[in-house]
Design an enzyme around this catalytic site. Sequence first.
Site, PDB file in Angstrom:
ATOM      1  N   ASP A 207      48.169  98.857  24.548  1.00 34.33           N
ATOM      2  CA  ASP A 207      49.246  99.693  23.880  1.00 34.33           C
ATOM      3  C   ASP A 207      49.601 101.134  24.968  1.00 34.33           C
ATOM      4  OD1 ASP A 207      51.200 100.039  21.929  1.00 34.33           O
ATOM      5  OD2 ASP A 207      49.823 100.867  20.571  1.00 34.33           O
ATOM      6  N   ASP A 208      48.822 102.196  24.808  1.00 31.18           N
ATOM      7  CA  ASP A 208      49.058 103.370  25.680  1.00 31.18           C
ATOM      8  C   ASP A 208      47.803 103.926  25.997  1.00 31.18           C
ATOM      9  OD1 ASP A 208      52.235 103.741  24.837  1.00 31.18           O
ATOM     10  OD2 ASP A 208      50.875 103.379  22.905  1.00 31.18           O
TER      11      ASP A 208
ATOM     12  N   HIS B  18      57.318  95.344  17.282  1.00 35.52           N
ATOM     13  CA  HIS B  18      56.174  95.863  16.677  1.00 35.52           C
ATOM     14  C   HIS B  18      56.328  95.610  15.094  1.00 35.52           C
ATOM     15  CE1 HIS B  18      55.784  97.969  20.444  1.00 35.52           C
ATOM     16  NE2 HIS B  18      54.698  98.526  19.742  1.00 35.52           N
TER      17      HIS B  18
ATOM     18  N   HIS C 252      50.840  93.654  25.904  1.00 35.08           N
ATOM     19  CA  HIS C 252      51.381  94.827  24.893  1.00 35.08           C
ATOM     20  C   HIS C 252      51.004  96.170  25.546  1.00 35.08           C
ATOM     21  CE1 HIS C 252      52.835  96.446  20.844  1.00 35.08           C
ATOM     22  NE2 HIS C 252      52.384  97.337  21.487  1.00 35.08           N
TER      23      HIS C 252
ATOM     24  N   HIS D  34      52.807 100.077  26.876  1.00 39.41           N
ATOM     25  CA  HIS D  34      53.933 100.757  26.883  1.00 39.41           C
ATOM     26  C   HIS D  34      53.814 101.458  28.507  1.00 39.41           C
ATOM     27  CE1 HIS D  34      55.472 100.150  23.099  1.00 39.41           C
ATOM     28  NE2 HIS D  34      54.098 100.205  22.662  1.00 39.41           N
TER      29      HIS D  34
ATOM     30  N   GLU E 124      51.992  97.384  11.582  1.00 38.29           N
ATOM     31  CA  GLU E 124      51.212  98.611  12.141  1.00 38.29           C
ATOM     32  C   GLU E 124      51.023  99.585  10.996  1.00 38.29           C
ATOM     33  OE1 GLU E 124      52.253 100.676  15.547  1.00 38.29           O
ATOM     34  OE2 GLU E 124      50.328 101.563  16.057  1.00 38.29           O
TER      35      GLU E 124
HETATM   36  N1  HPA Z   1      54.030 102.112  19.281  1.00 41.91           N
HETATM   37  C1  HPA Z   1      55.247 101.932  19.092  1.00 41.91           C
HETATM   38  N2  HPA Z   1      56.085 102.611  19.924  1.00 41.91           N
HETATM   39  C2  HPA Z   1      55.656 102.984  21.085  1.00 41.91           C
HETATM   40  C3  HPA Z   1      54.378 103.137  21.458  1.00 41.91           C
HETATM   41  C4  HPA Z   1      53.598 102.513  20.192  1.00 41.91           C
HETATM   42  O1  HPA Z   1      52.067 102.543  20.782  1.00 41.91           O
HETATM   43  N3  HPA Z   1      54.171 103.773  22.367  1.00 41.91           N
HETATM   44  C5  HPA Z   1      55.508 104.113  22.923  1.00 41.91           C
HETATM   45  N4  HPA Z   1      56.224 103.679  22.103  1.00 41.91           N
HETATM   46 ZN    ZN Z   2      52.964  99.540  21.052  1.00 41.69          ZN
END
Ligand code: HPA
Ligand code: ZN
Length: 327
Positions: free
Chosen positions: A270-271, A189, A9, A11, A192
């Site tokens: 994630d990021d 997703h 996971h 991005h 969350e």
């Molecule tokens: N969550 C949801 N959408 C997203 C994310 C994230 O962490 N990063 C980029 N788009």
């Molecule tokens: Zn994400």
Amino acid sequence: MTLPKVELHLHLEGAAPPAFIRGLAQEKRIDISGIFAADGSYAYTDFWHFLKVYEAATSVLTSPEDYHRLTLAVLEESAKSGVVYCETFLSPDFCGGRDLSAWREYLHAIEEAGTQAERTMGVTLRGIVTPIRHFGPEKAKQVALCAAETAGRFVVGFGLAGDEKVGKPGDFAWSFDMAREAGLRLTCHAGEWLGPDSIRDALRDLRVERIGHGVRAIEDLALVDELAENGVVLEVCPGSNIALGIYPGWRKHPIGELHRRGVKVTVSTDDPPFFHTTMAREYDRLAEAFDWDEGVFREIARTSLDAAFCDPDTRARIAPLLEPDHA
Ligand code: HPA
Ligand code: ZN
């Protein structure tokens, strides 16, 4: 922690080192100075502001060549953390504006960077195409067409990113059906920013086999049991959840309890620069918080590879890399 890792996971634009984005902005004379803090990191106030900052950062990525460079920069960080296999979310919304021929060019550049990184850094990359939920179901259909046309060895999955509070998973059923028919594996997703029902909705209406995050299943133990029984895989990103304030700290994060209750949990970032994390840091913090030893992390890596969307030959090639006796 130096153990071999599998990340499911991530991005791609969200993994862009801030210095890389700043450099491109300077080259192109685009002023996005407002998205950076004084120390050079990305600055945002909450998740919704994060999405805006994310889109601003992405606005400097305007060519396939930019994505080639981005992919190499991202995989360099992955390799440093010991990641041997990685799946990344790719958005035709940002790569060519959902135009199929532009998308093919961006994709070619990303895939080529992946091949290069596999040779030089020992990390294998695969792509999961994701529409952006808050861009709406109609745009998602164009994204699904891009995904279906390019499904294959590299594009292996289809997902849904963006603002979980906009619309319902069922609004995207047409796109997910198209992706499934093209042979793509599915994730979404959920759980969350919204509670257990959002996970039930994604499983029922989109028939996904993995859930991005899904951690709020912990608020409904019947759902937790269902996830465990059905082998639904959660792409858990603890550092992201903590940075965004969903949980107050590592020890309070539900990944420990979900794991104890038999849910298939995996670990991702994630990021990562947005959340000041790396895969190595996630492992270190989890080891501290839950007293997890090497055995638990090796089991998580195997679970992740089993849940990876790549073809069986790729999986078989990666599997030995996760074992202790690997040189
Ligand atoms: N969550 C949801 N959408 C997203 C994310 C994230 O962490 N990063 C980029 N788009
Ligand atoms: Zn994400």
